[in-house]
Design an enzyme around this catalytic site. Structure first.
Site, mmCIF file in Angstrom:
data_model
loop_
_atom_site.group_PDB
_atom_site.id
_atom_site.type_symbol
_atom_site.label_atom_id
_atom_site.label_comp_id
_atom_site.label_asym_id
_atom_site.label_seq_id
_atom_site.Cartn_x
_atom_site.Cartn_y
_atom_site.Cartn_z
ATOM 1 N N GLU A 514 27.477 33.806 2.174
ATOM 2 C CA GLU A 514 27.432 33.917 0.715
ATOM 3 C C GLU A 514 28.778 33.568 0.078
ATOM 4 O O GLU A 514 29.265 34.270 -0.824
ATOM 5 C CB GLU A 514 26.977 35.322 0.295
ATOM 6 N N GLU A 607 19.237 36.782 5.743
ATOM 7 C CA GLU A 607 19.211 38.172 5.270
ATOM 8 C C GLU A 607 17.936 38.371 4.473
ATOM 9 O O GLU A 607 17.603 37.548 3.607
ATOM 10 C CB GLU A 607 20.420 38.504 4.379
#
Length: 916
Positions: A514, A607
């Site tokens: 991220e 995720e």
């Protein structure tokens, strides 16, 4: 471990040596020597016998530091050019600016030698008392490594705590010192001697005998410094290590100190280099495999040396039988030079490495000997596995030709109440429970692990995504890795891949999570390309990815990746105005668009879920939806900082397991995914920032299974007969009130009974993963469910209303420990009634007493809101349970643990500590 100096007979001595050699190999870490019985090379643990000192505050700390303080840079930038430097600037502007002196430590990981750093003249810190040989540290704390200075707290409570909820509210920040004396005999003269640190958090600097040796800033990297030029042979030598762990440096609990193993490595002047072997397999079949091996030899002497290299392959479970050998290589290594030598051999009828339950994680050990003039001058062991991995954008990931759907979890590096200090027993406990749930893959979030963890994933057969960074150039926290990314990314990435490359469990390298560079277009993609190129230079055999929570298919960054790793794709609440400002949660999954844009790339859900719950806590009313964001009106209790364990409640960007299952089942080309998260972890306590630890785990911080564990097990182990009822059935204030009952089962239908009366039989529909009886009215007694599969009875479960707490029940998986000063025993205490029925609402205060050759080191109850120190031997049970952790000493004997609670019958257990 030291060789015997005498024996009753030569036969007994030989047998003893053989057994120790086998034991050392069996417990070895990947790609490194582990047997101190090999005279050419010794690898000696330096974990024991350190002294430790931590400054009370930065105001009282020394001025020895890396020149990376953002507050200093801000002062410098704001100061007018004609104004004199301020006191803080002077502190980092004299000869204590250590950055130029530390950078050369990473030179061997910079491919372009013209970019190598040259150490400036001088010896920073040499006059500082703590690095001096004769400094009196007798008043310092005595510690053994691995050591986490912060784990016993105290917790910092409140909104304005110096270390807040995101980093776990523990005092991990600060500056501290470790000191230890080591003896180096005269017989070691002429050898190369190294100090290996598997991990130190963070900005570590090493001095020996007052001389600065080197250091490494990134707390998750493993690294080495050469001690030879600074040693006094035939005399004690003083090691001093300074750690500087900034605040606001992490999004989770980083720990503090030298939290992984430390080793002293002694080699011949010509030896196999650090992480200096690489083994790969090609043309793999059940009949044969081509095994290729690279060996990197390093000559630290001033003489050219002729050598022979011989490598034999053994099965890891039988080190007495040579399976095959590589051809002997004769070569010469120039003075002060490093040379790479390659060879191949055909391995007949290989035992392949693969994930259970359909495959076996078979391992081999390659033992490499280096000879000079017929004498063995180095011996090095490399553990490896033989397997094939293939990646199909439409069908998924294949291991040895078999499709393996990724049933994975994300794992942070802490070990709960033990903190960041690594312990093999604790890590194996985590992995064992995850395997029981059906997990076959681990994503290491968001940094390289302790090397021993990868030894475990190799042995246990997990597939691994090994991840390097949580951030690149763009910061997530003021003091995180972005401050040193440009200086250190190449050294860190090369060291990471070189250390881990021989682990068969690793199937994908991940360079980031991220990262902010998702937003920066071409510039972010260029960084991704550079990182990928470095990884491929070190290991061209595995794909490279980075996990994305923002990037879209038409952005530049995804194009640079071999595998598309996507976080939280369309799993959030759709059409919810209260959450409309949160990007990504009001859209459908982007899997189809990515699949269309990149038809040749595997897609992973790197995720997913981000579901939240407090074990054993049930809050009413229960949402009728399959997934809902937590609030005080929806599954949340902000006053007590608890989230309902009906396993329907999530972070705003996440979703329940049910919704993830449906999303992935509707996109079958997605190769599987990784739940956020497997275990609860310290820090990041969403949705309640004032708590200490996360709510995301399928297993709580103490290691107790949440109800969600059984939901995943029902999906991931479809052939395992199981059924699980929730909630508990102790609701004296809900008699006659609607109390929903949910069932998780690997069956396809089930019938629920309350006190023997059927409440109806239900069958799972399409994309349904739980059975719900939402209109059950509570009456005390027994709930029972009988599950069916294909019309046949499959499994059953029941819960019974308990009476008042009456006694404590104590148990452990094993009542034996090894008397080695490292082994752990995890003891569970449960509050039960007079009939032995668990009391699921009991929160009695429980105290522990220990006698015998053991140490009480931690307690926990899995409650994220509990601010009792982990080192306390007294705390409240949480919903009927509490954990105690004991550690062995080096003395064998019986350890007795007693648990007591006011008004309840106590419980006692004996643990046998034995010499292995």
């Amino acid at each position: 471990m030291k060789p015997m100096t005498h024996a009753n007979t030569h036969k007994k001595y030989r047998k003893w040596i053989q057994n120790l050699f086998i034991l050392a190999l069996l417990s070895s870490c990947n790609s490194k020597i582990t047997s101190p019985l090999s005279p050419p090379r010794e690898r000696i643990s330096l974990n024991n016998g350190w002294t430790f000192f931590k400054y009370d505050s930065e105001k009282t700390a020394d001025s020895l530091c890396y020149d990376l303080r953002p507050e200093i840079k801000e002062i410098q930038e704001a100061r007018p050019a004609d104004q004199e430097p301020t006191a803080p600037e002077i502190m980092t502007a004299d000869n204590h600016v250590l950055k130029p002196y530390i950078l050369p430590t990473g030179n061997e990981f910079l491919a372009d030698s013209s970019k190598h750093y040259k150490r400036p003249q001088g010896d920073p810190g040499s006059n500082f008392p703590f690095v001096q040989y004769d400094f009196d540290d007798s008043a310092w704390e005595q510690v053994n490594l691995p050591h986490d200075w912060a784990i016993n707290g105290p917790f910092m409570e409140g909104w304005n705590a110096k270390v807040g909820g995101g980093m776990g509210r523990l005092p991990s920040d600060g500056i501290a010192w470790y000191r230890k004396k080591i003896d180096i005999p005269i017989s070691d003269q002429g050898k190369s001697i190294y100090l290996d640190l598997d991990g130190a958090m963070s900005y570590a600097i090493v001095w020996v005998n007052g001389h600065l040796v080197g250091g490494w800033p990134y707390g998750y990297s493993s690294w080495r410094v050469a001690l030879t030029p600074y040693l006094n042979f035939g005399a004690p030598n003083q090691i001093a290590i300074r750690i500087d762990n900034p605040n606001h440096s992490s999004r989770w609990y980083p720990g503090g100190g030298i939290y992984r193993n430390v080793w002293l490595v002694k080699t011949h002047s010509l030896h196999i280099d650090h992480w200096g072997t690489r083994i790969t397999s090609t043309d793999v079949s059940s009949a044969s495999a081509i095994i290729s091996m690279d060996v990197k030899l390093k000559n630290t002497s001033g003489q050219k040396m002729p050598v022979e290299i011989l490598t034999k392959i053994y099965e890891s479970e039988d080190l007495n039988k040579v399976i095959t050998s590589f051809p002997i290589q004769s070569c010469t290594v120039d003075a002060y030079h490093t040379s790479l030598f390659s060879s191949k051999v055909t391995l007949q009828n290989p035992k392949l490495w693969g994930p259970p339950p359909t495959q076996s994680p078979n391992l081999y050990v390659a033992v490499t000997e280096v000879k000079n003039n017929g004498q063995i001058i180095d011996r090095y062991e490399t553990t490896f596995g033989v397997r094939t991995i293939s990646y199909d954008a439409n069908k998924g990931i294949f291991v040895n030709g078999e499709k393996i759907y990724i049933q994975g979890v994300n794992q942070h590096h802490d070990l709960g109440s033990l903190g960041a200090a690594f312990n093999v027993k604790a890590a194996k406990r985590q992995l064992t429970m995850l395997a029981e749930m059906g997990v076959n893959a681990i994503r290491l979030a968001h940094n390289p692990p302790a090397p021993e963890l990868l030894d475990l994933t190799d042995k246990m057969g997990f597939l691994v995504v090994d991840e390097m960074f949580d951030g690149w150039q763009r910061k997530k926290n003021p003091h995180d890795f972005h401050l040193i990314f440009d200086d250190w990314y190449e050294q860190d990435v090369r060291a990471w891949v070189r250390r881990d490359k021989n682990h068969p469990s690793i199937i994908i390298w991940s360079t980031g999570n991220e990262v902010g560079e998702q937003y920066t277009g071409i510039s972010g993609a260029e960084i991704s390309k550079r990182l990928k190129l470095i990884v491929k230079e070190e290991d061209p055999t595995r794909p490279v990815t980075a996990s994305m929570n923002y990037a879209k298919p038409d952005m530049p960054l995804p194009e640079t990746l071999d595998v598309i790793s996507l976080n939280y794709q369309g799993e959030g609440i759709r059409n919810a105005p209260a959450y409309a400002h949160l990007k990504g949660i009001n859209t459908a999954p982007l899997y189809p668009k990515f699949h269309k844009t990149f038809p040749d790339k595997v897609i992973l859900s790197s995720e997913n879920a981000a579901a939240l719950s407090s074990r054993g806590t049930y809050i009413f009313p229960v949402t009728e939806r399959i997934s809902a964001p937590v609030s005080d009106s929806t599954g949340g209790d902000s006053k007590n900082m608890h989230v309902s364990a009906y396993e329907l409640y999530t972070a705003p960007f996440g979703s329940s397991a049910d919704k993830v299952f449906a999303s992935l089942d509707q996109h079958p080309y997605v190769a599987g995914g990784f739940v956020w998260s497997g275990w609860d972890y310290l820090g990041e306590p969403s949705p309640y920032y004032l708590a200490r630890s996360s709510y995301y785990g399928v297993i709580d911080l103490a290691g107790f299974k949440k109800d969600r564990f059984y939901l995943y097990q029902s999906k991931w182990r479809p052939n395992f007969p199981m059924a699980h009822i929730l909630p508990h059935w102790n609701w004296p204030d809900r008699i006659g009130k609607k109390t929903p009952v949910h069932v998780f089962t690997s069956g396809d239908e089930a019938e629920l009974f309350l006190n023997g009366k059927s409440m109806g039989r239900k069958k799972k529909g399409a994309y349904e993963y739980r059975l719900r009886w939402d209109t059950i009215k509570y009456n005390p007694g027994t709930l029972k469910v009988i599950a069916y599969k294909n019309g046949q009875k499959w499994a059953e479960d029941s819960v019974t209303t308990s009476m008042a707490p009456h006694q404590l029940k104590i148990e452990t998986v094993s009542t034996q420990m090894i008397a080695n000063g490292e082994d752990l025993c995890f003891v569970t205490v449960q509050v039960v009634d007079a009939k032995g029925i668990p009391v699921p609402t009991a929160n009695n205060e429980i105290s522990f007493e220990i006698s015998g050759p053991g140490v009480f080191i931690a307690s926990d109850n899995g409650d994220p809101s509990d601010m009792t120190s982990f080192g306390s031997s007294k705390r409240n049970a949480f919903n009927g349970k509490i954990l105690a952790i004991l550690k062995s000493t080096n003395t064998p004997g019986i350890i007795q643990l007693t648990a007591r609670a006011s008004g309840l019958q106590s419980a006692q257990i004996n643990i046998h500590s034995v010499i292995q």
